[in-house]
Write a protein that holds these residues in place. Structure first.
Motif, mmCIF file in Angstrom:
data_model
loop_
_atom_site.group_PDB
_atom_site.id
_atom_site.type_symbol
_atom_site.label_atom_id
_atom_site.label_comp_id
_atom_site.label_asym_id
_atom_site.label_seq_id
_atom_site.Cartn_x
_atom_site.Cartn_y
_atom_site.Cartn_z
ATOM 1 N N THR A 176 0.852 -1.191 0.000
ATOM 2 C CA THR A 176 0.000 0.000 0.000
ATOM 3 C C THR A 176 0.887 1.240 0.000
ATOM 4 N N ASN A 177 1.521 1.468 -1.128
ATOM 5 C CA ASN A 177 2.478 2.555 -1.262
ATOM 6 C C ASN A 177 2.279 3.221 -2.624
ATOM 7 N N PRO A 178 1.910 4.496 -2.641
ATOM 8 C CA PRO A 178 1.601 5.166 -3.912
ATOM 9 C C PRO A 178 2.740 5.139 -4.927
ATOM 10 N N LEU A 179 3.978 5.326 -4.474
ATOM 11 C CA LEU A 179 5.089 5.388 -5.425
ATOM 12 C C LEU A 179 5.391 4.013 -6.013
ATOM 13 N N MET A 320 5.080 14.469 -4.956
ATOM 14 C CA MET A 320 4.495 14.004 -3.696
ATOM 15 C C MET A 320 5.198 14.571 -2.467
ATOM 16 N N THR A 321 6.482 14.915 -2.597
ATOM 17 C CA THR A 321 7.279 15.281 -1.423
ATOM 18 C C THR A 321 7.779 16.724 -1.422
ATOM 19 N N LYS A 326 12.954 16.583 -3.048
ATOM 20 C CA LYS A 326 13.915 16.930 -4.098
ATOM 21 C C LYS A 326 15.331 16.983 -3.534
ATOM 22 N N GLU A 327 15.486 17.609 -2.359
ATOM 23 C CA GLU A 327 16.797 17.707 -1.724
ATOM 24 C C GLU A 327 17.313 16.326 -1.301
ATOM 25 N N LEU A 328 16.407 15.488 -0.799
ATOM 26 C CA LEU A 328 16.803 14.141 -0.385
ATOM 27 C C LEU A 328 17.254 13.330 -1.598
#
Length: 337
Positions: A176-179, A320-321, A326-328
């Motif tokens: 159950t993980n969108p990505l 999503m984030t 983006k930095e991660l």
């Protein structure tokens, strides 16, 4: 006073002192609670028992371990940890992704290496793993103690697949993980999220009842003997994380904090030994159980066709984030250079 009398008196005093010390230790000892999301003998279970082994051999504390289903689903044990009912929890970023969206980064295909030596080096030295992620978890009331790999990702399918076109019109059950759904949608399949504990039962049911061509994403450390065909696409390693309730951890003495961290480090080293060659052992068992099972490892040329579809998953991750994701992602890429 005779020497014998003196000895008896000293022995009596020592016995009292020892009893008092033992009582104090007993009062200070605690029974900690730890839950994970896998079954007996699975990688998370092995990690948990290595953690328990170190804690109990190096302190008066005890550790009670709960496997999947004993306290509910993955979401349940996370909620119990955040509430302080559980002291420790092991949960993969796949499920933590709903709480910490950035944790889904591990499901961007072809971002992570797949050879064991490089994977281990990454987990040991990555700034993203060892500095950025602890801050993200801390924001949710969790003390991240260890992230570690479980095994290379693999897909089980009703027939051998060597290209994205081979996944067309195939239904795939995923966490159950969108990505993760985005990844297999990019690969051409039709993903359906399913709680991890239901995957094995659903696979058996579908095969027994002859339902329409189900395929499943799993990590190689947990290969199932009922899998008809296994496809290694080389798109990543399954990652999981062990953490503590932050209030509980911060309330520990310095000695116990060190004990917990040392136990997590010990379990990490032990699990690296455990998973080395685990997939090969599982494959050998599957092949021995059935002559009909096939194993497909894509060539570099075949992998390129899947890699070409990865950028759309990266784009979705950033959507999503936001800036944090983006930095991660940039830090991940820097760590992997």
């Amino acid at each position: 006073m005779s020497s014998l009398s003196k000895f008896k008196k000293l022995a009596g005093i020592s016995a009292i002192a020892f009893a008092a010390m033992t009582a104090a230790n007993s009062v200070n000892a605690a029974n900690w609670r730890y839950a994970h999301e896998e079954y007996e003998g699975d990688v998370q279970d092995v990690f948990a028992y290595k953690f328990k082994e170190y804690i109990e051999e190096n302190s008066d504390h005890t550790l009670q371990i709960y496997r999947f289903g004993e306290l509910g689903e993955s979401d349940d044990i996370m909620e119990q940890t955040q509430a302080g009912i559980l002291n420790f929890v092991n949960q993969s970023p796949g499920f933590t992704g709903s709480l910490i969206p950035e944790a889904q980064i591990f499901f961007i295909p072809y971002l992570m290496p797949t050879d064991m030596e490089t994977v281990v080096e990454f987990f040991r030295e990555s700034e993203a793993i060892n500095e950025d992620f602890p801050e993200l978890y801390a924001d949710k009331g969790l003390e991240l103690l260890q992230m570690y790999p479980e095994g290379e990702m693999v897909v089980t399918v009703d027939e051998p697949v060597t290209s994205p076109e081979g996944f067309n019109n195939k239904k795939i059950r995923v966490m159950t993980n969108p990505l993760l759904s985005e990844t297999y949608d990019a690969f051409g399949a039709t993903p359906t999220p399913l709680p991890w504990g239901e995957v094995y039962g659903a696979l058996q049911t579908n095969m027994i009842q002859g339902q329409e061509n189900p395929i499943f994403w799993i990590e190689s450390g947990g290969l199932y003997e009922v899998s008809p065909n296994l496809v290694f696409t080389g798109h990543g390693w399954f990652t999981t994380a062990m953490m503590a309730n932050q209030n509980f951890y911060e309330g520990l003495s310095d000695e116990d904090k060190k004990l917990v961290q040392d136990a997590a480090d010990f379990a990490f080293e032990e699990i690296l030994v455990h998973i080395d060659g685990l997939a090969d052992e599982a494959l050998a068992k599957i092949k021995k159980a059935s002559d009909e099972v096939t194993v497909t490892r894509l060539t570099d040329e075949q992998i390129e066709a899947f890699k070409a579809r990865a950028p759309q998953v990266e784009k979705k991750f950033i959507e999503m984030t936001g800036e944090s994701g983006k930095e991660l992602l940039e830090q991940f890429k820097e760590d992997l250079k």
